[in-house]
Design an enzyme around this catalytic site. Structure first.
Site, short mmCIF file in Angstrom:
data_model
loop_
_atom_site.label_atom_id
_atom_site.label_comp_id
_atom_site.label_asym_id
_atom_site.label_seq_id
_atom_site.Cartn_x
_atom_site.Cartn_y
_atom_site.Cartn_z
N HIS A 48 0.85 -1.20 0.00
CA HIS A 48 0.00 0.00 0.00
C HIS A 48 0.88 1.24 0.00
O HIS A 48 2.09 1.15 0.15
CB HIS A 48 -0.93 0.02 1.22
N ARG A 115 12.87 -2.04 -16.22
CA ARG A 115 12.50 -2.45 -17.56
C ARG A 115 13.22 -3.76 -17.86
O ARG A 115 14.19 -4.11 -17.18
CB ARG A 115 12.86 -1.38 -18.59
#
Length: 163
Positions: A48, A115
């Site tokens: 969260h 990535r």
């Protein structure tokens, strides 16, 4: 630390190596980790965050994301795994990466945001010339092997170039 993670509520498989307390959330039960994983020092997994910014609109506002990590995953030091991310099987997460998106099986990822860099098979091929076969040796035996190797057996990074 695998048993400590289980006691905290993290759902873990077996044969894992945890080198730090990575469940920096109050909801460790939203984290699932498969088998044969290694989580290096200072990795943080979030389930969260950021809801406080919207509580002036709705005082009880809260949102969460489960994190799932597959089998045979290596997560390098200081990586951050964000809420809602699923990391597939046989994945290498480079040190310092910020993983904001889910990751397919068999890939090497890195960066901020992380990535895909290459496949694990490509990583293996690139690093095969530097293989020392020292996994499992004792500290002194490994030291003796490493100190006896020629320079070409060590990884060397290219210099950055001015663009």
């Amino acid at each position: 630390m695998e048993s400590e993670a289980r006691e905290a509520g993290v759902n873990t498989g077996h044969g894992n190596e945890f080198h730090s307390r990575f469940w920096c959330s109050s909801e460790p039960y939203l984290i699932t980790i498969g088998n044969g994983c290694q989580i290096a020092k200072d990795v943080k997994i979030f389930t969260h965050g950021g809801a406080k910014a919207a509580r002036h609109i709705s005082p009880r506002f809260d949102c969460f994301g489960k994190v799932a990590i597959g089998d045979n995953v290596y997560i390098g030091s200081n990586a951050l795994i964000m809420p809602g991310v699923t990391i597939g099987n046989n994945v290498l997460v480079a040190a310092g990466s910020v993983v904001c998106n889910s990751v397919p099986d068999g890939t090497v990822i890195g960066g901020n945001p992380a990535r895909i860099i290459c496949t694990v098979e490509e990583y293996y091929r690139r690093n095969l010339p530097f293989n020392t076969d020292t996994k499992g040796l004792g500290t002194e035996e490994k030291k003796a092997v490493l100190l006896s190797l020629p320079e070409e057996k060590f990884i060397k990074k290219k210099s950055l170039q001015i663009q």
